[in-house]
Design a protein around this motif. Structure first.
Motif, short mmCIF file in Angstrom:
data_model
loop_
_atom_site.label_atom_id
_atom_site.label_comp_id
_atom_site.label_asym_id
_atom_site.label_seq_id
_atom_site.Cartn_x
_atom_site.Cartn_y
_atom_site.Cartn_z
N GLU A 133 0.77 -1.28 0.06
CA GLU A 133 0.07 -0.09 0.07
C GLU A 133 0.62 1.20 0.09
O GLU A 133 0.54 2.25 -0.53
CB GLU A 133 -0.91 -0.12 1.17
N LEU A 134 1.99 1.10 0.65
CA LEU A 134 2.89 2.44 0.73
C LEU A 134 3.83 2.51 -0.38
O LEU A 134 4.60 3.49 -0.57
CB LEU A 134 3.63 2.19 1.95
N GLN A 135 3.96 1.54 -1.14
CA GLN A 135 4.89 1.39 -2.22
C GLN A 135 4.63 2.53 -3.47
O GLN A 135 3.75 2.88 -3.64
CB GLN A 135 5.17 0.13 -2.99
N VAL A 136 5.76 3.03 -3.82
CA VAL A 136 6.05 3.97 -4.84
C VAL A 136 6.92 3.31 -6.10
O VAL A 136 8.11 3.39 -5.70
CB VAL A 136 6.55 5.32 -4.41
N SER A 137 6.39 3.11 -7.02
CA SER A 137 7.27 2.16 -8.12
C SER A 137 8.03 3.04 -8.74
O SER A 137 7.85 4.41 -8.81
CB SER A 137 5.97 1.60 -9.27
#
Length: 119
Positions: free
Chosen positions: A86-90
Protein backbone atom coordinates in the motif's frame (compact mmCIF):
# COMPACT_ATOMS: atom_id res chain seq x y z
CA UNK A 1 4.62 17.97 4.97
CA UNK A 2 1.19 18.62 3.55
CA UNK A 3 0.39 16.73 0.35
CA UNK A 4 -1.38 19.79 -1.05
CA UNK A 5 0.93 22.71 -0.24
CA UNK A 6 4.10 21.17 1.19
CA UNK A 7 3.73 23.14 4.42
CA UNK A 8 3.90 21.76 7.93
CA UNK A 9 0.86 23.35 9.59
CA UNK A 10 -1.96 21.59 7.73
CA UNK A 11 -3.96 18.84 9.40
CA UNK A 12 -5.75 15.84 7.90
CA UNK A 13 -8.72 13.99 9.30
CA UNK A 14 -11.10 11.29 8.11
CA UNK A 15 -14.74 12.26 8.48
CA UNK A 16 -17.01 9.42 7.49
CA UNK A 17 -15.67 8.24 4.15
CA UNK A 18 -14.04 11.56 3.24
CA UNK A 19 -10.70 13.14 4.02
CA UNK A 20 -10.74 16.73 5.19
CA UNK A 21 -7.79 19.09 5.42
CA UNK A 22 -7.15 22.47 6.95
CA UNK A 23 -4.99 23.34 3.93
CA UNK A 24 -6.25 26.27 1.87
CA UNK A 25 -5.11 24.42 -1.28
CA UNK A 26 -6.98 21.20 -0.50
CA UNK A 27 -9.55 19.78 -2.88
CA UNK A 28 -11.91 16.81 -2.90
CA UNK A 29 -10.60 13.54 -4.27
CA UNK A 30 -11.37 9.85 -4.12
CA UNK A 31 -8.57 8.05 -2.35
CA UNK A 32 -9.40 4.84 -4.20
CA UNK A 33 -8.64 6.38 -7.59
CA UNK A 34 -6.12 9.02 -6.47
CA UNK A 35 -4.01 6.23 -5.00
CA UNK A 36 -3.29 4.83 -8.47
CA UNK A 37 -0.50 6.30 -10.58
CA UNK A 38 -1.37 6.77 -14.24
CA UNK A 39 0.13 8.80 -17.07
CA UNK A 40 -2.72 11.32 -16.73
CA UNK A 41 -2.56 11.48 -12.90
CA UNK A 42 0.96 10.37 -11.98
CA UNK A 43 0.96 10.92 -8.21
CA UNK A 44 -0.48 8.32 -5.84
CA UNK A 45 0.26 10.51 -2.82
CA UNK A 46 -2.81 10.07 -0.63
CA UNK A 47 -3.42 10.14 3.12
CA UNK A 48 -2.89 6.74 4.72
CA UNK A 49 -3.61 5.65 8.27
CA UNK A 50 -0.65 3.90 9.89
CA UNK A 51 -1.42 0.26 10.64
CA UNK A 52 1.58 -0.46 12.84
CA UNK A 53 1.28 -1.14 16.56
CA UNK A 54 -2.08 0.59 16.89
CA UNK A 55 -0.48 3.87 15.78
CA UNK A 56 -3.38 5.16 13.64
CA UNK A 57 -1.51 8.38 12.73
CA UNK A 58 -2.35 9.78 9.30
CA UNK A 59 0.45 10.65 6.90
CA UNK A 60 0.72 11.29 3.20
CA UNK A 61 2.02 8.25 1.34
CA UNK A 62 5.19 9.99 0.19
CA UNK A 63 5.98 10.89 3.82
CA UNK A 64 5.58 7.37 5.19
CA UNK A 65 9.25 6.29 5.02
CA UNK A 66 10.11 9.18 7.36
CA UNK A 67 7.21 8.31 9.69
CA UNK A 68 8.33 4.68 9.87
CA UNK A 69 11.90 5.74 10.59
CA UNK A 70 10.91 8.21 13.32
CA UNK A 71 8.07 6.41 15.07
CA UNK A 72 8.54 2.69 14.49
CA UNK A 73 12.07 1.48 15.13
CA UNK A 74 12.39 -2.01 13.69
CA UNK A 75 9.32 -1.58 11.49
CA UNK A 76 10.87 -3.92 8.92
CA UNK A 77 10.37 -6.82 11.35
CA UNK A 78 6.68 -6.21 12.03
CA UNK A 79 5.15 -4.61 8.95
CA UNK A 80 2.63 -6.65 7.00
CA UNK A 81 3.47 -7.19 3.32
CA UNK A 82 0.05 -5.84 2.33
CA UNK A 83 0.82 -2.56 4.14
CA UNK A 84 4.22 -2.33 2.44
CA UNK A 85 2.45 -2.77 -0.91
CA UNK A 86 0.00 0.00 0.00
CA UNK A 87 2.91 2.34 0.77
CA UNK A 88 5.03 1.44 -2.24
CA UNK A 89 5.93 4.00 -4.90
CA UNK A 90 7.08 2.23 -8.04
CA UNK A 91 9.98 3.21 -10.24
CA UNK A 92 7.41 3.96 -12.95
CA UNK A 93 5.53 6.37 -10.69
CA UNK A 94 8.77 8.05 -9.69
CA UNK A 95 9.49 8.52 -13.41
CA UNK A 96 5.98 9.87 -14.03
CA UNK A 97 6.27 12.49 -11.29
CA UNK A 98 9.55 13.70 -12.73
CA UNK A 99 12.24 12.12 -10.57
CA UNK A 100 15.38 11.86 -12.67
CA UNK A 101 16.70 8.38 -13.46
CA UNK A 102 19.82 8.89 -11.36
CA UNK A 103 17.74 9.89 -8.31
CA UNK A 104 15.10 7.15 -8.37
CA UNK A 105 15.47 4.57 -5.61
CA UNK A 106 13.51 1.62 -4.23
CA UNK A 107 10.86 3.15 -1.97
CA UNK A 108 10.73 0.68 0.92
CA UNK A 109 13.29 -2.05 1.39
CA UNK A 110 12.32 -4.84 3.76
CA UNK A 111 14.92 -7.42 4.86
CA UNK A 112 13.95 -11.06 4.54
CA UNK A 113 16.09 -13.94 5.84
CA UNK A 114 19.38 -12.14 5.66
CA UNK A 115 18.77 -10.47 2.32
CA UNK A 116 16.84 -7.42 1.29
CA UNK A 117 13.76 -7.52 -0.82
CA UNK A 118 11.70 -4.76 -2.31
CA UNK A 119 7.98 -5.25 -2.04
Amino acid sequence: PCGFCGGSDCQLAMKGQKWTSTCSLSYNFRASTAGQSTDKCPSSNIPIICKLDGCREVHWKYNFPKHLEKRHAGWQDTIMPSFVNELQVSDEEQRRIGIRDDLRRPWLVVPVTGSKRIL
